[in-house]
Design a protein around this motif. Structure first.
Motif, PDB file in Angstrom:
ATOM      1  N   SER A   1       0.872  -1.286   0.121  1.00  0.00           N
ATOM      2  CA  SER A   1      -0.118  -0.021  -0.042  1.00  0.00           C
ATOM      3  C   SER A   1       0.675   1.082   0.111  1.00  0.00           C
ATOM      4  O   SER A   1       1.983   1.106   0.267  1.00  0.00           O
ATOM      5  CB  SER A   1      -1.019  -0.110   1.112  1.00  0.00           C
ATOM      6  OG  SER A   1      -0.192   0.100   2.431  1.00  0.00           O
ATOM      7  N   LYS A   2       0.208   2.373  -0.242  1.00  0.00           N
ATOM      8  CA  LYS A   2       0.972   3.479  -0.309  1.00  0.00           C
ATOM      9  C   LYS A   2       1.693   4.130   1.149  1.00  0.00           C
ATOM     10  O   LYS A   2       1.510   3.593   2.066  1.00  0.00           O
ATOM     11  CB  LYS A   2       0.195   4.703  -1.041  1.00  0.00           C
ATOM     12  CG  LYS A   2      -0.246   4.618  -2.395  1.00  0.00           C
ATOM     13  CD  LYS A   2      -1.010   5.656  -2.725  1.00  0.00           C
ATOM     14  CE  LYS A   2      -1.244   5.534  -4.499  1.00  0.00           C
ATOM     15  NZ  LYS A   2      -2.178   6.439  -5.031  1.00  0.00           N
ATOM     16  N   MET A   3       2.247   5.241   0.821  1.00  0.00           N
ATOM     17  CA  MET A   3       2.898   5.639   2.113  1.00  0.00           C
ATOM     18  C   MET A   3       1.971   6.254   3.237  1.00  0.00           C
ATOM     19  O   MET A   3       2.048   5.997   4.414  1.00  0.00           O
ATOM     20  CB  MET A   3       3.931   6.892   1.857  1.00  0.00           C
ATOM     21  CG  MET A   3       4.876   7.406   2.809  1.00  0.00           C
ATOM     22  SD  MET A   3       6.142   6.252   3.106  1.00  0.00           S
ATOM     23  CE  MET A   3       6.805   6.820   4.580  1.00  0.00           C
ATOM     24  N   TRP A   4       0.791   6.737   3.006  1.00  0.00           N
ATOM     25  CA  TRP A   4       0.143   7.433   3.771  1.00  0.00           C
ATOM     26  C   TRP A   4      -1.421   6.808   4.095  1.00  0.00           C
ATOM     27  O   TRP A   4      -2.270   7.099   4.642  1.00  0.00           O
ATOM     28  CB  TRP A   4      -0.080   9.046   3.681  1.00  0.00           C
ATOM     29  CG  TRP A   4       1.227   9.487   3.186  1.00  0.00           C
ATOM     30  CD1 TRP A   4       1.217  10.173   2.024  1.00  0.00           C
ATOM     31  CD2 TRP A   4       2.235  10.027   3.830  1.00  0.00           C
ATOM     32  NE1 TRP A   4       2.413  10.759   1.994  1.00  0.00           N
ATOM     33  CE2 TRP A   4       3.154  10.618   2.973  1.00  0.00           C
ATOM     34  CE3 TRP A   4       2.765   9.225   5.166  1.00  0.00           C
ATOM     35  CZ2 TRP A   4       4.596  11.027   3.185  1.00  0.00           C
ATOM     36  CZ3 TRP A   4       4.399   9.639   5.336  1.00  0.00           C
ATOM     37  CH2 TRP A   4       4.890  10.523   4.596  1.00  0.00           C
ATOM     38  N   CYS A   5      -1.687   6.014   2.799  1.00  0.00           N
ATOM     39  CA  CYS A   5      -3.096   5.641   2.836  1.00  0.00           C
ATOM     40  C   CYS A   5      -2.906   4.077   2.185  1.00  0.00           C
ATOM     41  O   CYS A   5      -2.158   3.462   1.826  1.00  0.00           O
ATOM     42  CB  CYS A   5      -3.854   6.297   1.933  1.00  0.00           C
ATOM     43  SG  CYS A   5      -3.236   6.211   0.265  1.00  0.00           S
ATOM     44  N   GLY A   6      -4.034   3.384   2.460  1.00  0.00           N
ATOM     45  CA  GLY A   6      -4.150   1.874   1.857  1.00  0.00           C
ATOM     46  C   GLY A   6      -4.112   1.764   0.446  1.00  0.00           C
ATOM     47  O   GLY A   6      -4.613   0.454  -0.252  1.00  0.00           O
ATOM     48  N   CYS A   7      -4.076   2.806  -0.450  1.00  0.00           N
ATOM     49  CA  CYS A   7      -4.359   2.477  -1.744  1.00  0.00           C
ATOM     50  C   CYS A   7      -3.186   1.521  -2.368  1.00  0.00           C
ATOM     51  O   CYS A   7      -2.153   1.711  -1.831  1.00  0.00           O
ATOM     52  CB  CYS A   7      -4.028   3.763  -2.604  1.00  0.00           C
ATOM     53  SG  CYS A   7      -5.667   4.774  -2.473  1.00  0.00           S
ATOM     54  N   SER A   8      -3.488   0.811  -3.327  1.00  0.00           N
ATOM     55  CA  SER A   8      -2.583  -0.170  -4.014  1.00  0.00           C
ATOM     56  C   SER A   8      -1.384   0.693  -4.785  1.00  0.00           C
ATOM     57  O   SER A   8      -1.619   1.480  -5.329  1.00  0.00           O
ATOM     58  CB  SER A   8      -3.317  -1.123  -4.810  1.00  0.00           C
ATOM     59  OG  SER A   8      -2.273  -1.902  -5.617  1.00  0.00           O
TER      60      SER A   8
ATOM     61  N   GLN B   1      -6.311   3.803  -8.359  1.00  0.00           N
ATOM     62  CA  GLN B   1      -5.678   3.752  -7.141  1.00  0.00           C
ATOM     63  C   GLN B   1      -5.456   4.921  -6.223  1.00  0.00           C
ATOM     64  O   GLN B   1      -4.266   5.241  -5.995  1.00  0.00           O
ATOM     65  CB  GLN B   1      -4.503   3.040  -7.207  1.00  0.00           C
ATOM     66  CG  GLN B   1      -4.686   1.483  -7.873  1.00  0.00           C
ATOM     67  CD  GLN B   1      -3.560   0.717  -8.278  1.00  0.00           C
ATOM     68  OE1 GLN B   1      -3.464  -0.229  -8.920  1.00  0.00           O
ATOM     69  NE2 GLN B   1      -2.161   1.300  -8.326  1.00  0.00           N
ATOM     70  N   VAL B   2      -6.894   5.468  -6.216  1.00  0.00           N
ATOM     71  CA  VAL B   2      -6.553   6.931  -5.302  1.00  0.00           C
ATOM     72  C   VAL B   2      -7.745   6.994  -4.406  1.00  0.00           C
ATOM     73  O   VAL B   2      -8.678   6.351  -4.603  1.00  0.00           O
ATOM     74  CB  VAL B   2      -6.596   8.210  -6.440  1.00  0.00           C
ATOM     75  CG1 VAL B   2      -5.408   8.188  -7.342  1.00  0.00           C
ATOM     76  CG2 VAL B   2      -7.997   8.015  -7.299  1.00  0.00           C
ATOM     77  N   CYS B   3      -7.476   7.888  -3.292  1.00  0.00           N
ATOM     78  CA  CYS B   3      -8.358   7.966  -2.187  1.00  0.00           C
ATOM     79  C   CYS B   3      -8.257   9.455  -1.721  1.00  0.00           C
ATOM     80  O   CYS B   3      -7.531  10.287  -2.342  1.00  0.00           O
ATOM     81  CB  CYS B   3      -8.170   6.976  -1.196  1.00  0.00           C
ATOM     82  SG  CYS B   3      -6.713   7.429  -0.043  1.00  0.00           S
ATOM     83  N   PRO B   4      -9.075   9.801  -0.852  1.00  0.00           N
ATOM     84  CA  PRO B   4      -9.060  11.032  -0.461  1.00  0.00           C
ATOM     85  C   PRO B   4      -7.884  11.666   0.178  1.00  0.00           C
ATOM     86  O   PRO B   4      -7.288  12.718  -0.065  1.00  0.00           O
ATOM     87  CB  PRO B   4     -10.176  11.295   0.882  1.00  0.00           C
ATOM     88  CG  PRO B   4     -11.040  10.276   0.284  1.00  0.00           C
ATOM     89  CD  PRO B   4     -10.201   9.334  -0.288  1.00  0.00           C
ATOM     90  N   VAL B   5      -6.915  10.744   0.826  1.00  0.00           N
ATOM     91  CA  VAL B   5      -5.455  11.016   1.359  1.00  0.00           C
ATOM     92  C   VAL B   5      -4.729  11.522   0.147  1.00  0.00           C
ATOM     93  O   VAL B   5      -4.062  12.404   0.192  1.00  0.00           O
ATOM     94  CB  VAL B   5      -4.922   9.899   2.177  1.00  0.00           C
ATOM     95  CG1 VAL B   5      -3.541  10.283   2.617  1.00  0.00           C
ATOM     96  CG2 VAL B   5      -5.966   9.728   3.499  1.00  0.00           C
ATOM     97  N   CYS B   6      -4.428  10.281  -0.686  1.00  0.00           N
ATOM     98  CA  CYS B   6      -3.487  10.617  -1.725  1.00  0.00           C
ATOM     99  C   CYS B   6      -4.171  11.784  -2.846  1.00  0.00           C
ATOM    100  O   CYS B   6      -3.248  12.057  -3.719  1.00  0.00           O
ATOM    101  CB  CYS B   6      -3.045   9.515  -2.431  1.00  0.00           C
ATOM    102  SG  CYS B   6      -4.231   8.131  -2.928  1.00  0.00           S
ATOM    103  N   LEU B   7      -5.367  11.978  -2.907  1.00  0.00           N
ATOM    104  CA  LEU B   7      -6.038  13.091  -3.927  1.00  0.00           C
ATOM    105  C   LEU B   7      -5.661  14.396  -3.164  1.00  0.00           C
ATOM    106  O   LEU B   7      -6.115  15.520  -3.560  1.00  0.00           O
ATOM    107  CB  LEU B   7      -7.258  12.941  -4.198  1.00  0.00           C
ATOM    108  CG  LEU B   7      -7.365  11.798  -5.132  1.00  0.00           C
ATOM    109  CD1 LEU B   7      -9.084  11.617  -5.331  1.00  0.00           C
ATOM    110  CD2 LEU B   7      -6.707  12.245  -6.468  1.00  0.00           C
TER     111      LEU B   7
END
Ligand SMILES: [Zn+2]
Lengths: 508, 98
Positions: free
Chosen positions: A36-43, A53-59
């Protein structure tokens, strides 16, 4: 002297080195192979459809909060330890503020004056005409940050006639754990600077592979290098440095250093001033072009990241990670050189062809070391080179070599048939047994069949038989050749020869 | 005594991509100066034995496990974008960067 279309002038490398000394520094970014990514659970999977593979954190959406990936911290500490660094007892993340759409937050979370790892080194070996020479590349820092999104520029330059120029952004890569490894300035390499730079990046790649923290595929961008370089006359102070970005293969590292030495030497020769700037390396031409000028220092207004608490690895944790480090590539090479009783040249060729681990794995399951080296660096390397792939990408596994070698030892296969077995494996025809069965590969060991073939060959060449009988035993080769041909290579040549001489009543 | 000049404010404005008028520059210089002077008073009290603080709670090592969680759907991800094209966010091209 050559001039490119961009107006850059180059003088020959040897000439440049006769007047100037290079100082280099290398910044390497490595994407960690976390799930998963550095700060969130995206693949972090590579090559997925854009923006899936994006979510509110990495956006960077309002109200979202980052949480640090434990494995990313662990991997960074392991990298630091492998590079002989000190591990900070307490460090923070920092915001690097800038406006560019590759980061939707308008800042990148990085580390500034408190890197997790600092003050290390990596010894690298360069082959010179006088034998291998070791250079110690000192590491200034290893810090954690996040990768950026991927921009595709479109508009005028790509030939679109309508609309203004704009960019399209895919944020799948944004937030993937990224490690930056920064060397201290490397001095005293002289004309070996291009080789030292390449050897450093290669050694670094091997260390990352040994640690298993990244797939370090330079062609896919999971490892990328920026090369800093300045020239000065011997005895003078340091010159102004340029930073060449986009150096994305081992070969390019070497070429980028060489090219920049040739360019800066020409500027200085003509009484010019090297500009502190970012340059972009181009794989196709092997040259770089001028990018952003860095005359005005960038102002990123770093400040401690308020959304993340400090990282304070305990001594126990660090020591546990240290104890779990694998054997480092340089240590492994020295060990294998000893164990296999090979010289520096053989070792270098095994390492450079990517055969080292494969040969080691093959020997580990009981194959003779000479035979293991012979297959991997001979027939299989030839096929890999022919197909333009890495040795490890071939379908052949150490177990296949073990099976084939066992069959050679028992006399069921010879080298020629074994090559056909590998040909079959590479063509996905099945297992070793299946290929031997379907291709009908087996040494003809039935004496009767061999004797019949020998008689036939002798009858076809009565003059050869005469020669052998009169003492010219070397003439036997022609008959053995004929028998091998008749049996489609499925006989043991030494055995054919022995049977032939026995048949004629001649002894060696 | 810390103070902020009009030129500093203009520089910060440029970095923040804010177009500030002449009167705004005066206005913000004055306001920011008040803030800086207040912070400077705290600095006077802070002795060497008081380390600078960046977080209100003395907490370290807040980590998550390396587990993949569902992402947004692409439609959700792009829903708030002012412009999209080819499943991507469409943004003005920034010319002075590569
Ligand atoms: Zn995410």
């Amino acid at each position: 002297m050559t001039t490119t279309s961009h107006g850059d002038v180059y003088i020959p490398f040897e000439e440049a080195m006769s007047r100037y000394e290079p100082i280099i520094g290398i910044e390497t970014h490595v994407e960690l192979g976390t799930n998963s990514k550095m700060w969130c659970g995206c693949s972090t999977d590579f090559g997925s459809d854009a923006n899936t593979q994006v979510c509110p954190v990495c956006l960077g959406l309002p109200g979202s909060m980052p949480v640090v990936n434990r494995v990313a911290v662990e991997s960074t500490i392991r990298i630091g330890l492998a590079l002989n660094c000190n591990i900070a007892q307490w460090c923070r993340f920092a915001r690097k503020n800038y406006f560019y759409p590759d980061m939707p937050k308008d800042y990148q979370i990085s580390q500034y004056d408190e890197p997790l790892c600092y003050d290390g080194y990596l010894d690298v070996t360069v082959d010179t005409p006088d034998g291998p020479q070791v250079f110690r590349v000192e590491i200034e820092r290893v810090h954690m940050e996040e990768d950026t999104g991927k921009l595709t520029h479109t508009g005028g330059a790509t030939g679109r006639i309508h609309g203004a120029e704009y960019s399209l952004v895919d944020y799948n890569r944004a937030g993937i754990p990224l490690i930056e490894i920064v060397t201290k300035t490397v001095i005293g390499t002289g004309s070996l600077a291009p080789e030292v730079a390449k050897a450093y990046v290669k050694e670094l790649r091997d260390v990352m592979r040994a640690l298993g923290v990244s797939d370090v595929r330079m062609e896919e961008g999971s490892m990328r290098c920026d090369v800093n370089l300045s020239l000065n006359k011997p005895g003078d102070g340091w010159g102004t440095r340029s930073e060449t970005k986009n150096v994305n293969s081992l070969r390019s590292v070497e070429r980028a250093v060489r090219s920049e030495i040739e360019r800066q030497a020409s500027v200085l020769d003509n009484g010019g001033r090297v500009i502190q700037e970012t340059r972009h390396f181009h794989e196709d031409t092997g040259r770089s072009t001028s990018g952003r000028s860095k005359e005005q220092a960038e102002d990123y207004r770093y400040f401690p990241e308020p959304d993340l608490v400090p990282v304070a690895p305990s001594l126990d944790w660090v020591e546990e990670l240290r104890a779990g480090l694998p054997e480092m590539p340089s240590v492994k090479r020295a060990r294998l050189k000893e164990e296999w009783n090979i010289n520096d040249f053989e070792l270098a060729s095994l390492a450079n062809s990517g055969a080292l681990d494969l040969v080691e794995a093959t020997i580990a399951i009981g194959v003779d070391s000479v035979a293991a080296r012979k297959w991997w660096t001979g027939e299989l390397l030839r096929v890999a080179n022919e197909q333009g792939v890495e040795l490890e990408a071939l379908r052949v596994a150490p177990q296949d070599i073990q099976q084939v070698e066992a069959l050679i030892t028992s006399g069921a296969l010879n080298d020629k048939l074994a090559r056909q077995v590998f040909e079959g494996i590479l063509a996905s025809e099945g297992t070793v047994e299946e290929i031997i069965a379907t291709r009908g590969l087996a040494v003809v060991s039935d004496d009767g069949a061999l004797l019949a073939a020998i008689d036939e060959a002798l009858a076809a060449a009565p003059d050869v038989a005469e020669k052998i009988l009169s003492g010219k035993i070397q003439a036997a080769g022609a008959v053995v050749g004929a028998v091998m041909k008749a049996t489609k290579g499925q006989a043991d040549a030494a055995k054919v020869r022995a049977l032939l001489l026995e048949r004629l009543g001649v002894s060696e | 005594m810390t103070s902020i000049s009009r030129a500093d404010v203009a520089h910060l404005g440029r970095l923040a991509r804010l177009e500030l008028t002449e009167s705004e520059l005066d206005h913000y210089s004055e306001q920011l100066d008040v803030i800086l002077q207040s912070v400077a008073r705290i600095s006077e009290v802070a002795a060497d034995d008081i380390p600078p603080m960046s977080h209100p709670i003395p907490m370290v090592n807040v980590f998550r496990d390396d587990v993949v969680k569902p992402s947004l759907t692409r439609e959700e991800a792009l829903a708030a974008a002012p412009a999209t094209e080819d499943d991507r966010f469409r943004v003005p091209r920034i010319l002075d960067e590569e």
